[in-house]
Design a protein around this motif. Structure first.
Motif, PDB file in Angstrom:
ATOM      1  N   VAL A   1     -32.955   3.390 -23.194  1.00 17.59           N
ATOM      2  CA  VAL A   1     -33.065   2.234 -24.084  1.00 17.59           C
ATOM      3  C   VAL A   1     -33.327   0.992 -23.245  1.00 17.59           C
ATOM      4  O   VAL A   1     -32.978   0.934 -22.064  1.00 17.59           O
ATOM      5  N   LEU A   2     -33.924   0.007 -23.880  1.00 15.53           N
ATOM      6  CA  LEU A   2     -34.203  -1.271 -23.242  1.00 15.53           C
ATOM      7  C   LEU A   2     -33.180  -2.278 -23.749  1.00 15.53           C
ATOM      8  O   LEU A   2     -33.117  -2.570 -24.944  1.00 15.53           O
ATOM      9  N   ILE A   3     -32.334  -2.777 -22.842  1.00 16.58           N
ATOM     10  CA  ILE A   3     -31.309  -3.763 -23.197  1.00 16.58           C
ATOM     11  C   ILE A   3     -31.487  -4.964 -22.282  1.00 16.58           C
ATOM     12  O   ILE A   3     -31.455  -4.828 -21.053  1.00 16.58           O
ATOM     13  N   ASP A   4     -31.672  -6.120 -22.885  1.00 24.48           N
ATOM     14  CA  ASP A   4     -31.879  -7.363 -22.139  1.00 24.48           C
ATOM     15  C   ASP A   4     -32.988  -7.229 -21.098  1.00 24.48           C
ATOM     16  O   ASP A   4     -32.873  -7.698 -19.968  1.00 24.48           O
ATOM     17  N   GLY A   5     -34.054  -6.533 -21.464  1.00 28.89           N
ATOM     18  CA  GLY A   5     -35.201  -6.397 -20.585  1.00 28.89           C
ATOM     19  C   GLY A   5     -35.058  -5.355 -19.485  1.00 28.89           C
ATOM     20  O   GLY A   5     -35.941  -5.224 -18.649  1.00 28.89           O
ATOM     21  N   GLN A   6     -33.946  -4.632 -19.481  1.00 31.42           N
ATOM     22  CA  GLN A   6     -33.729  -3.611 -18.451  1.00 31.42           C
ATOM     23  C   GLN A   6     -33.575  -2.244 -19.097  1.00 31.42           C
ATOM     24  O   GLN A   6     -32.929  -2.114 -20.132  1.00 31.42           O
ATOM     25  N   GLU A   7     -34.164  -1.241 -18.453  1.00 32.76           N
ATOM     26  CA  GLU A   7     -34.022   0.130 -18.932  1.00 32.76           C
ATOM     27  C   GLU A   7     -32.653   0.679 -18.532  1.00 32.76           C
ATOM     28  O   GLU A   7     -32.202   0.476 -17.412  1.00 32.76           O
ATOM     29  N   HIS A   8     -32.012   1.336 -19.486  1.00 34.54           N
ATOM     30  CA  HIS A   8     -30.743   2.009 -19.230  1.00 34.54           C
ATOM     31  C   HIS A   8     -30.914   3.471 -19.618  1.00 34.54           C
ATOM     32  O   HIS A   8     -31.446   3.774 -20.684  1.00 34.54           O
ATOM     33  N   HIS A   9     -30.466   4.340 -18.748  1.00 30.10           N
ATOM     34  CA  HIS A   9     -30.572   5.780 -18.980  1.00 30.10           C
ATOM     35  C   HIS A   9     -29.162   6.332 -19.151  1.00 30.10           C
ATOM     36  O   HIS A   9     -28.320   6.160 -18.276  1.00 30.10           O
ATOM     37  N   VAL A  10     -28.929   6.969 -20.278  1.00 30.32           N
ATOM     38  CA  VAL A  10     -27.610   7.544 -20.566  1.00 30.32           C
ATOM     39  C   VAL A  10     -27.803   8.992 -20.963  1.00 30.32           C
ATOM     40  O   VAL A  10     -28.679   9.312 -21.775  1.00 30.32           O
TER      41      VAL A  10
END
Length: 71
Positions: free
Chosen positions: A27-36
């Motif tokens: 997901v993209l949160i605050d312009g950063q990709e997060h991988h979960v």
């Protein structure tokens, strides 16, 4: 709570929350990709549901996860 955004995205795309254990959601949160690892997240939270806070259980229940309200 980490993981709920990923589960929400997965459910919107797939139409269910039967997430394979090894599935990784990005997901993209605050312009950063997060991988979960959404499948691991869901599995771990299910096995530890008795230890989750009421707020955590409510967030999961809001996604339609039926076991989130059971202890």
């Amino acid at each position: 709570m980490w993981g709920t955004a990923e589960l929400t995205q997965y459910a919107a795309r797939e139409g269910h929350l039967k997430v394979p254990r090894q599935h990784t959601e990005t997901v993209l949160i605050d312009g950063q990709e997060h991988h979960v690892k959404a499948g691991v997240f869901l599995s771990n939270h299910k096995s530890r549901r008795a230890k989750l806070s009421a707020e955590q259980r409510e967030q999961l229940a809001a996604l339609g996860i039926d076991w989130a309200t059971a202890t």
